[in-house]
Design an enzyme around this catalytic site. Structure first.
Site, PDB file in Angstrom:
ATOM      1  N   PRO A   1       7.344   6.970   1.153  1.00  0.00           N
ATOM      2  CA  PRO A   1       8.484   6.055   1.326  1.00  0.00           C
ATOM      3  C   PRO A   1       9.064   6.096   2.750  1.00  0.00           C
ATOM      4  O   PRO A   1       9.830   5.217   3.128  1.00  0.00           O
ATOM      5  CB  PRO A   1       9.509   6.532   0.298  1.00  0.00           C
ATOM      6  CG  PRO A   1       8.974   7.766  -0.318  1.00  0.00           C
ATOM      7  CD  PRO A   1       7.576   7.979   0.123  1.00  0.00           C
TER       8      PRO A   1
ATOM      9  N   GLU B   1       7.592  16.558  -3.610  1.00  0.00           N
ATOM     10  CA  GLU B   1       8.690  15.967  -2.835  1.00  0.00           C
ATOM     11  C   GLU B   1       8.243  15.447  -1.482  1.00  0.00           C
ATOM     12  O   GLU B   1       9.000  14.806  -0.781  1.00  0.00           O
ATOM     13  CB  GLU B   1       9.828  16.978  -2.628  1.00  0.00           C
ATOM     14  CG  GLU B   1      10.329  17.618  -3.886  1.00  0.00           C
ATOM     15  CD  GLU B   1      10.663  16.606  -4.974  1.00  0.00           C
ATOM     16  OE1 GLU B   1      10.055  16.687  -6.058  1.00  0.00           O
ATOM     17  OE2 GLU B   1      11.512  15.750  -4.734  1.00  0.00           O
TER      18      GLU B   1
ATOM     19  N   ARG C   1      -9.314  -7.652  -0.883  1.00  0.00           N
ATOM     20  CA  ARG C   1      -9.459  -9.088  -1.128  1.00  0.00           C
ATOM     21  C   ARG C   1      -9.549  -9.896   0.164  1.00  0.00           C
ATOM     22  O   ARG C   1      -9.951 -11.053   0.145  1.00  0.00           O
ATOM     23  CB  ARG C   1      -8.350  -9.608  -2.048  1.00  0.00           C
ATOM     24  CG  ARG C   1      -6.963  -9.546  -1.462  1.00  0.00           C
ATOM     25  CD  ARG C   1      -5.928  -9.765  -2.533  1.00  0.00           C
ATOM     26  NE  ARG C   1      -6.072 -11.079  -3.177  1.00  0.00           N
ATOM     27  CZ  ARG C   1      -5.779 -12.229  -2.590  1.00  0.00           C
ATOM     28  NH1 ARG C   1      -5.337 -12.251  -1.365  1.00  0.00           N
ATOM     29  NH2 ARG C   1      -5.918 -13.362  -3.237  1.00  0.00           N
TER      30      ARG C   1
ATOM     31  N   ASP D   1      -3.222 -18.436   0.651  1.00  0.00           N
ATOM     32  CA  ASP D   1      -2.253 -17.681  -0.136  1.00  0.00           C
ATOM     33  C   ASP D   1      -0.887 -17.586   0.518  1.00  0.00           C
ATOM     34  O   ASP D   1      -0.756 -17.662   1.719  1.00  0.00           O
ATOM     35  CB  ASP D   1      -2.751 -16.253  -0.348  1.00  0.00           C
ATOM     36  CG  ASP D   1      -3.727 -16.186  -1.496  1.00  0.00           C
ATOM     37  OD1 ASP D   1      -3.809 -17.171  -2.232  1.00  0.00           O
ATOM     38  OD2 ASP D   1      -4.394 -15.148  -1.622  1.00  0.00           O
TER      39      ASP D   1
HETATM   40  N1  ADE Z   1       5.224   7.475  -2.494  1.00  0.00           N
HETATM   41  C1  ADE Z   1       6.373   7.469  -3.192  1.00  0.00           C
HETATM   42  N2  ADE Z   1       7.041   6.318  -3.055  1.00  0.00           N
HETATM   43  C2  ADE Z   1       6.287   5.541  -2.220  1.00  0.00           C
HETATM   44  C3  ADE Z   1       6.445   4.246  -1.666  1.00  0.00           C
HETATM   45  N3  ADE Z   1       7.505   3.485  -1.939  1.00  0.00           N
HETATM   46  N4  ADE Z   1       5.474   3.787  -0.842  1.00  0.00           N
HETATM   47  C4  ADE Z   1       4.404   4.548  -0.544  1.00  0.00           C
HETATM   48  N5  ADE Z   1       4.206   5.771  -1.031  1.00  0.00           N
HETATM   49  C5  ADE Z   1       5.136   6.276  -1.863  1.00  0.00           C
END
Ligand code: ADE
Length: 232
Positions: A89, A116, A154, A169
């Site tokens: 994230p 984590e 793709r 697309d």
């Molecule tokens: N691992 C945990 N959440 C994630 C996300 N939003 N994007 C990529 N990898 C992740």
């Protein structure tokens, strides 16, 4: 293209790779996808791959040694190193432009984390770029790796059969797609727009463009700022 995926849950990838475009692209040699279990590179008899964070705090952190050993093994499975991507994230947001960029590569190595997070030395030591599929927390990087894989494969030449469709697309130009209709002409009192039955291809193209712009303006105005066609 060759795509390697390093994960603690290789089985999670089985079903998505077995169907539809991802399956056909592999069968036809357009992409080869190899999954490697990071746990196979754990050094101790408990196959430990995570540990408590230095400095305290909740949760567990992925240890560097099993991941480095796994990576060095995988790296040697093919001649080119390719791009190394950590799914997290913390990463740059994944968008169509990034999918297009990655589709030009000969090799990608995707690393899906659990727990984590990754020991920081993994990112630094492997020279990995970080990609996030959205501003929410998943239980691990596996689903994110699958999303990235699906979006990239793709775009590979021949993967869709019909070259045109990836081009048309949504997002290929930064706009949402125009509305589509198929038979019947009237369904529960709702008619297909007359113009689509007219056979006038120039008018239809113009109408579709207009619709794409209007929908993007209404539903995703943020996209227009990044689009190639903002002044229309
Ligand atoms: N691992 C945990 N959440 C994630 C996300 N939003 N994007 C990529 N990898 C992740």
């Amino acid at each position: 293209m060759r795509i390697d995926i390093l994960t603690l849950f290789p089985e999670m990838f089985e079903s998505p790779l077995k169907y539809s475009i991802l399956k056909r692209a592999q069968d036809e040699g357009i992409v080869s996808i190899a999954i490697t279990n990071i746990r196979d590179f754990a050094a101790d008899k408990y196959r430990k791959v995570d540990d408590r964070p230095y400095g305290g705090g909740a949760g567990m952190v992925m240890m560097p040694a099993p991941l480095f050993d796994c990576f060095e093994h995988v790296e040697k499975l093919a001649p080119r190193r390719g791009r190394v991507i950590l799914l997290t994230p913390q990463g740059q947001p994944f968008r169509q432009a990034k999918a297009q960029e990655l589709a030009q590569e000969e090799r990608l190595i995707l690393i899906a984390g659990r727990y984590e997070g990754f020991d920081e030395r993994i990112r630094i030591g492997l020279g990995a770029e970080q990609i996030s599929i959205g501003d929410y927390i998943l239980n691990g990087g596996e689903l994110a790796a699958m999303v990235l894989l699906d979006a990239v494969v793709r775009l590979l030449p021949g993967a869709l059969g019909d070259e045109q469709s990836a081009q048309d697309d949504s997002f290929s130009e930064g706009l949402l797609e125009y509305p589509q209709y198929t038979r019947p002409e009237v369904f529960r009192g709702m008619r297909v727009p007359e113009i689509l039955l007219s056979g006038d291809h120039a008018k239809i193209a113009q109408w579709r463009r207009q619709q794409a712009l209007e929908r993007t303006q209404a539903w995703r105005p943020d996209l227009l700022e990044r689009s190639d066609a903002p002044d229309e």
